[in-house]
Design an enzyme around this catalytic site. Sequence first.
Site, PDB file in Angstrom:
ATOM      1  CD  GLU A 183      -4.684   6.604   1.909  1.00 38.16           C
ATOM      2  OE1 GLU A 183      -4.348   5.412   2.058  1.00 38.16           O
ATOM      3  OE2 GLU A 183      -3.916   7.557   2.087  1.00 38.16           O
TER       4      GLU A 183
ATOM      5  CG  ASP B 180      -6.769   0.346   0.612  1.00 35.95           C
ATOM      6  OD1 ASP B 180      -5.710   0.408   1.283  1.00 35.95           O
ATOM      7  OD2 ASP B 180      -7.858   0.787   1.021  1.00 35.95           O
TER       8      ASP B 180
ATOM      9  CG  HIS C 299      -1.691   1.178   1.531  1.00 30.27           C
ATOM     10  ND1 HIS C 299      -3.050   1.257   1.339  1.00 30.27           N
ATOM     11  CD2 HIS C 299      -1.323   2.386   2.029  1.00 30.27           C
ATOM     12  CE1 HIS C 299      -3.476   2.461   1.690  1.00 30.27           C
ATOM     13  NE2 HIS C 299      -2.445   3.167   2.126  1.00 30.27           N
ATOM     14  CD  GLU C 300       1.810   3.338   3.823  1.00 31.82           C
ATOM     15  OE1 GLU C 300       1.801   4.377   3.147  1.00 31.82           O
ATOM     16  OE2 GLU C 300       0.954   3.090   4.685  1.00 31.82           O
TER      17      GLU C 300
ATOM     18  CG  HIS D  99       0.121   6.037  -0.706  1.00 35.36           C
ATOM     19  ND1 HIS D  99      -1.077   6.473  -1.227  1.00 35.36           N
ATOM     20  CD2 HIS D  99      -0.149   5.597   0.548  1.00 35.36           C
ATOM     21  CE1 HIS D  99      -2.032   6.284  -0.320  1.00 35.36           C
ATOM     22  NE2 HIS D  99      -1.507   5.758   0.760  1.00 35.36           N
TER      23      HIS D  99
HETATM   24 ZN   LIG Z   1      -2.354   5.211   2.528  1.00 38.85          ZN
END
Ligand SMILES: [Zn+2]
Length: 695
Positions: free
Chosen positions: A588, A592, A527-528, A531
């Site tokens: 986000e 995800d 997830h990070e 980003h």
């Molecule tokens: Zn996030």
Amino acid sequence: MSHVKTAMAFLVLCLMAGPAGAPRAAADAPRGIDPATLDPSVDPCVDFYQYACGPWMKAHPIPPDRGAWGRGSALDEHNLEVLREILDKVATPAPGRSAVERLVGDFYASCMDETRVEARGLDPLRDELQRIVAIDSKKSLQLEIARLHAQGINLALGREYEGAGLMFRFGSEQDARDAASVIAVVDQGGLGLPDRDYYLKDDTESAGTRDRYRDHLTRTFELLGDPKERAAQAAGRVVAIETALARVSMEKVKRRDPLNVYHRMTRKDLKTLAPALDWKKYFDTVGAPGAGDLNVAVPDFFKGLDGLLDKVGLDDWKDYLRWNLARSSAPFLGRDLVAAGFEFYGKTLGGAREISPRWKRCTSMTDLLLGEALGQLYVAKTFGAEGKERTLRMVAALEKALRRDMETLPWMTDATRKQALVKLEAIRNKIGYPDVWRDYRTVTIARDDLAGNVTRARAFEVARRLGEIGKPVDRGEWLMTPPTVNAYYDAQMNDINFPAGILQPPYYDNGAGDPANFGGIGSVIGHELTHGFDDQGRKFDPRGNLRDWWTEKDAAEFEKRAACLADEYSAFVAVGDVKLNGRLTLGENTADNGGLRVALMALEDTLAGAPSNPAGAPAPAGGRFTPQQEFFIANAQAWCSNYTDEAARLRAQTNPHSLAKYRVNGVVSNMPEFQKAFSCPADAPMVRKDACRVW
Ligand SMILES: [Zn+2]
């Protein structure tokens, strides 16, 4: 004061699979999924979240001091207990206390001394209230604002009191176009409600919230000593000023585009834009006399503010200042102001029923104000070198999987692909805690002066941030303290950050198998990393500069895919007639979706015996689930959450993260991998006909 970062925290917490408190299996037999944690009456292809979380949700009602409760919240609570143990021990003067122990111990002791806090009543505010009363010109009004900014009035002290602060925000930030340097920034602010929309929307729900806000303001002015009628008048003035500020504020969704909040100007430009403010006096008084060019994040806001400064009367502004002083000081004053603050921010907006016990509030306040001192003690107690090493190995596996994903992505041209891979390669990993701890030696902490301690610690933090203006960026700095159960990607640093607080069981557990670990912390890492390539992150280059490295064709392809996600999530219902905002949550949701796919790829590499296997644990033999099924269940169970209606509403309107249910169902319904793992028929609700995929 705010670092206007494009960093995006993981925020709502994930948790590993495996029933809480389950007996640990023998070391060579990793735990699998306990079927008792699943809802057998639900078909995973119909509602996967309900299937994976139904029993948990039933068994875990929301504790009275919370508005929401998820599986990650338990770790949050555990960390608070660990910090409390540390603080209790160092709060009593004893020979041999180190300087750091004395600092945080005495701060905590001053906070826990409720009798003294109560006895002092409003005394800590007297001087400042006196100064506000004495304001007799727009000039002295501006000086007082600068003074209060220098004292850190805009630094929040707890979740009930988060707000954008007094009138506007001033601070330092990494220059979006020159990632190596720090410049000054002025940004919109000044609201007591969570967002501009709360002032401007005219539905019944919003109008009701405003009525209750006005009641809260009236109550606060009464506690400051105003007679009832005067208090109500002051409340009306505050609402009028804040509504006017809301009108000239930029919407949350628009602020997501980093180009919309970057306007580098000279100080002369700023003076031309907003001449009513004496900026030179302001910068001198706030403690940044040398600030040169700066980012005026939202020029329209300062144009509007300039008009308001002229138009609004002095007495109205004085009420507005008194309110801001009371609001930002309430947490360290007597119980009446604390209770009033909780009643509105905690209960009405947040959905909690009871205020947290004092020790929790004092522990959080110590973490907020002296976090890198408390963090040293926390890390020494909980975080070993092996935790860091293990996490780094998992990060390597995830990076490898994301690289392969990018290399094979069908919609990207080679020119952009090449740049994306360079950016991925350049991402730095920060794990656990900072290499160099912040030095608080100049902050005076007294055991008998909570209000003074908070004021001095806040002023230290303001001065520290302003002191960075004009200096090279410190790439070792962290935006989260070590005990935080969270993680973030920072687009301007191009780094991922995993505080020690999240790197422990049950997020990552040596006793669990690979499928569960990759479904848990693996998906967080993915997830990070993703980003860096979401709607915001993609606009920064490998060095963290705001620079367009996309071909026109690829940018259009990206937008098309992002729009698919935005539409998907905008259709999800949060509560009543409130739906998620697919544009607010786009980054986000992209993370995800991409994160889970990449984590699954890394798991499959590991199961195939690829050398990137970070955990080295074998898959459970003879289990009831395939590794892929276990991976998806583990991930879904990480999200299990209960929300009050209030918390769900607040979150849908202000939080860039989707509600837990959609962080599960929204993602798996886009994944053919999920459909295959659970043999879902093509017309099942968890199989989207037009599945969205960016990464
Ligand atoms: Zn996030």
